[in-house]
Design an enzyme around this catalytic site. Structure first.
Site, PDB file in Angstrom:
ATOM      1  N   TYR A  61      -4.893  19.723  22.913  1.00 14.26           N
ATOM      2  CA  TYR A  61      -4.443  18.253  23.295  1.00 14.26           C
ATOM      3  C   TYR A  61      -3.807  18.807  24.698  1.00 14.26           C
ATOM      4  O   TYR A  61      -3.068  19.414  25.059  1.00 14.26           O
ATOM      5  CB  TYR A  61      -3.450  17.769  22.620  1.00 14.26           C
ATOM      6  CG  TYR A  61      -4.180  16.773  21.723  1.00 14.26           C
ATOM      7  CD1 TYR A  61      -4.492  15.695  22.216  1.00 14.26           C
ATOM      8  CD2 TYR A  61      -4.133  17.052  20.038  1.00 14.26           C
ATOM      9  CE1 TYR A  61      -5.010  14.657  21.604  1.00 14.26           C
ATOM     10  CE2 TYR A  61      -4.621  16.041  19.464  1.00 14.26           C
ATOM     11  CZ  TYR A  61      -5.250  14.666  20.220  1.00 14.26           C
ATOM     12  OH  TYR A  61      -5.725  13.610  19.425  1.00 14.26           O
ATOM     13  N   GLU A  63      -2.960  15.853  26.918  1.00 19.21           N
ATOM     14  CA  GLU A  63      -2.736  14.320  27.664  1.00 19.21           C
ATOM     15  C   GLU A  63      -2.040  14.388  28.919  1.00 19.21           C
ATOM     16  O   GLU A  63      -1.044  15.237  28.894  1.00 19.21           O
ATOM     17  CB  GLU A  63      -2.127  13.235  26.577  1.00 19.21           C
ATOM     18  CG  GLU A  63      -3.093  12.660  25.786  1.00 19.21           C
ATOM     19  CD  GLU A  63      -2.471  12.433  24.402  1.00 19.21           C
ATOM     20  OE1 GLU A  63      -1.726  13.371  23.746  1.00 19.21           O
ATOM     21  OE2 GLU A  63      -2.591  11.281  24.084  1.00 19.21           O
ATOM     22  N   ASP A 207     -22.319   2.858  40.470  1.00 20.39           N
ATOM     23  CA  ASP A 207     -22.413   3.492  39.054  1.00 20.39           C
ATOM     24  C   ASP A 207     -23.441   4.348  39.519  1.00 20.39           C
ATOM     25  O   ASP A 207     -24.597   4.115  39.467  1.00 20.39           O
ATOM     26  CB  ASP A 207     -22.698   2.615  38.060  1.00 20.39           C
ATOM     27  CG  ASP A 207     -22.717   3.200  36.484  1.00 20.39           C
ATOM     28  OD1 ASP A 207     -23.334   4.457  36.704  1.00 20.39           O
ATOM     29  OD2 ASP A 207     -22.771   2.562  35.662  1.00 20.39           O
ATOM     30  N   THR A 233     -22.194   9.576  34.767  1.00 19.86           N
ATOM     31  CA  THR A 233     -22.237  10.802  33.520  1.00 19.86           C
ATOM     32  C   THR A 233     -22.519  12.180  34.210  1.00 19.86           C
ATOM     33  O   THR A 233     -23.280  11.988  35.282  1.00 19.86           O
ATOM     34  CB  THR A 233     -23.381  10.341  32.578  1.00 19.86           C
ATOM     35  OG1 THR A 233     -24.471   9.953  33.119  1.00 19.86           O
ATOM     36  CG2 THR A 233     -22.753   9.149  31.833  1.00 19.86           C
ATOM     37  N   LYS A 236     -27.004  13.636  33.015  1.00 17.99           N
ATOM     38  CA  LYS A 236     -28.300  13.399  33.212  1.00 17.99           C
ATOM     39  C   LYS A 236     -29.081  14.475  34.164  1.00 17.99           C
ATOM     40  O   LYS A 236     -29.151  15.498  33.893  1.00 17.99           O
ATOM     41  CB  LYS A 236     -28.475  11.968  33.836  1.00 17.99           C
ATOM     42  CG  LYS A 236     -27.703  10.857  32.896  1.00 17.99           C
ATOM     43  CD  LYS A 236     -27.868   9.483  33.062  1.00 17.99           C
ATOM     44  CE  LYS A 236     -27.818   8.459  32.254  1.00 17.99           C
ATOM     45  NZ  LYS A 236     -26.223   8.114  31.821  1.00 17.99           N
ATOM     46  N   ARG A 242     -22.388  16.191  28.043  1.00 18.33           N
ATOM     47  CA  ARG A 242     -22.418  14.943  28.004  1.00 18.33           C
ATOM     48  C   ARG A 242     -20.956  14.307  28.214  1.00 18.33           C
ATOM     49  O   ARG A 242     -20.043  15.012  27.666  1.00 18.33           O
ATOM     50  CB  ARG A 242     -22.521  14.606  26.245  1.00 18.33           C
ATOM     51  CG  ARG A 242     -22.682  13.154  26.235  1.00 18.33           C
ATOM     52  CD  ARG A 242     -23.458  12.784  24.802  1.00 18.33           C
ATOM     53  NE  ARG A 242     -25.035  13.065  25.179  1.00 18.33           N
ATOM     54  CZ  ARG A 242     -25.865  11.954  25.550  1.00 18.33           C
ATOM     55  NH1 ARG A 242     -25.432  11.108  25.857  1.00 18.33           N
ATOM     56  NH2 ARG A 242     -27.062  12.675  25.630  1.00 18.33           N
TER      57      ARG A 242
HETATM   58  N1  DSN Z   1     -28.150   5.212  28.058  1.00 19.51           N
HETATM   59  C1  DSN Z   1     -28.503   5.481  29.382  1.00 19.51           C
HETATM   60  C2  DSN Z   1     -29.769   5.355  29.750  1.00 19.51           C
HETATM   61  O1  DSN Z   1     -30.584   5.817  29.086  1.00 19.51           O
HETATM   62  O2  DSN Z   1     -30.021   5.204  30.896  1.00 19.51           O
HETATM   63  C3  DSN Z   1     -27.412   4.820  30.422  1.00 19.51           C
HETATM   64  O3  DSN Z   1     -26.247   4.753  29.865  1.00 19.51           O
END
Ligand code: DSN
Length: 422
Positions: A61, A63, A207, A233, A236, A242
């Site tokens: 933890y 925080e 984003d 994120t 990707k 993740r």
């Molecule tokens: N779910 C993701 C995608 O496949 O583009 C975006 O958050």
């Protein structure tokens, strides 16, 4: 390096203690290895990233932020987070980085929390035109709590209509403008968005979840010099664990940090923070830069190959890692194409296309992306093969060809294995 031996993932222990879950883990690995993975938002993380994720950092933890925690015993995780923050700032040329968001949606919630109050006006790209749930969908917190003004793409070019964005911004005077998308294959003109945001006094949020890995690999222009805040994120094209991350200008650092914790999240996932740091180190290498460029070359080859097979790339092609393919010309909906490809071990997703006559549950298109196949070492020639396999699969009306196509999929992935054995 510390001399304590690593106490980490031991599959035999999982198999002995919980054979049901162990067999699912193995089946999923087999699915990844035996098929073609074309989900544009997925990738194959490295063993080093997986080792950090499967470490005892998961127990801690923490925080707060490095040096200002609400728990004792944070000295080691502090070091991991500081290294990660420094790597993020260096890689992206950012003034401030926050590695704690649990996901892209969490990062976006924090950005809203930092800059807008419920009821205020936010402009963003509509989901049916390629945006994201958190960009104002009525079923999402963003659409429920904020006054959302949506923009989209032109019907003739299928490109963002910057004139319309400017007109809407002048009319509605949003507090924040969001750009970025999940199914837009083209580069976004961040300078144009900055100009529009400045004209109406709005915060500019990018984003960048889908394309930040291409930015990290210096394969496309960066939004960082133009945006007040960049959310994304890490799993990707960037090929990390993740999770989510936020970059911002120093003037917004305190607001962003407070919005992530304690406003929107509690304890950070320190194993994920450490794994993000590992991915950022990997992304700073020349090998990763070559990878990012090849992701785009492969996406362009795949889009061209599908066009040759009678499937129209929306906007005529792609500048990025993904292509959106309109199937109306071959009389199919996306859901049917997705199902037929699945039967042949080709994983992709149905997708709405701009001005789609079909509901989202069907969609007139499919979305294909090349992050994972490029990690496997595939190149343009392989993309032509994949286009022809997709073409055969989507036209396999009665399923009689699925096994034969899956055999050809198997030959291709055997030459370029995901997570090679030994
Ligand atoms: N779910 C993701 C995608 O496949 O583009 C975006 O958050």
């Amino acid at each position: 390096m510390n001399s304590t031996p690593f106490w980490g993932p031991d599959f035999d222990e999982l198999a002995a203690e919980d054979p049901e879950i162990a067999s699912i883990v193995l089946s999923e690995l087999d699915r990844l290895r035996s098929g073609i993975q074309l989900i544009a938002s997925e990738n194959f993380t490295s063993p080093a990233v997986l080792a950090a994720l499967g470490s005892t950092l998961s127990n801690k933890y923490a925080e707060g932020y490095p040096g200002k925690r609400y728990y004792g015993g944070c000295a080691e995780v502090d070091r991991a987070e500081i290294i990660g923050i420094d790597r993020a700032k260096a890689l992206f040329g950012a003034e401030h980085a926050n590695l704690q968001p649990h996901s892209g949606a969490s990062a976006n919630i924090a950005a809203y929390g930092a800059f807008v109050k419920p009821g205020e006006t936010v402009m963003a790209m509509s989901l049916p035109h390629g945006g994201h749930l958190t960009h104002g969908s009525k079923v999402n917190f963003s659409g429920k709590w904020f006054n959302i003004v949506s923009y989209g793409v032109r019907e003739d070019t299928e490109l963002i209509d910057y004139d319309n964005v400017r007109e809407l911004a002048r009319e509605h005077r949003p507090k924040m403008i969001i750009t970025g998308a999940t199914a837009y294959p083209r580069l976004i003109d961040f300078a144009a968005f900055r100009e529009i945001a400045d004209e109406v006094g709005a915060i500019l949020m990018v984003d960048a979840a889908h394309f930040i890995g291409l930015v990290a690999g210096k394969a496309i222009p960066s939004p960082v010099p133009f945006a007040d805040v960049v959310t994304f994120t890490t799993h990707k094209v960037l090929r990390g664990p993740r999770g989510g991350m936020i970059l911002c200008r120093e003037e917004h650092a305190a607001a962003i940090d407070k919005a992530v914790f304690p406003m929107m999240q509690g304890g950070p996932l320190m194993h994920a923070v450490a794994a993000k740091a590992v991915a950022l180190k990997e992304a700073a290498t020349p090998e990763y830069q070559a990878y990012a460029s090849q992701v785009i070359v492969n996406a362009q080859a795949l889009a061209a190959g599908l066009a040759d097979e009678g499937m129209r790339p929306v906007s005529g092609g792609t500048d990025t890692h993904l292509a959106l393919i309109d199937l109306q010309g071959i009389g199919l909906t996306g859901d049917v194409a997705e199902m037929r490809c699945d039967a042949a071990r080709i994983t992709l997703n149905k997708n709405s296309i701009p001005y789609d006559p079909q509901p989202p549950s069907k969609g007139s298109g499919i979305r294909v992306g090349t992050p994972a196949v490029t990690t496997q070492g595939m190149t343009e020639g392989d993309m032509a093969t994949i286009a022809s396999l997709i073409s055969r699969a989507v036209r396999d009306e009665d399923g009689t060809q699925a096994a034969a196509i899956a055999d050809d999929v198997s030959s291709l992935v055997t030459r370029h294995p995901a997570y090679p054995r030994g």
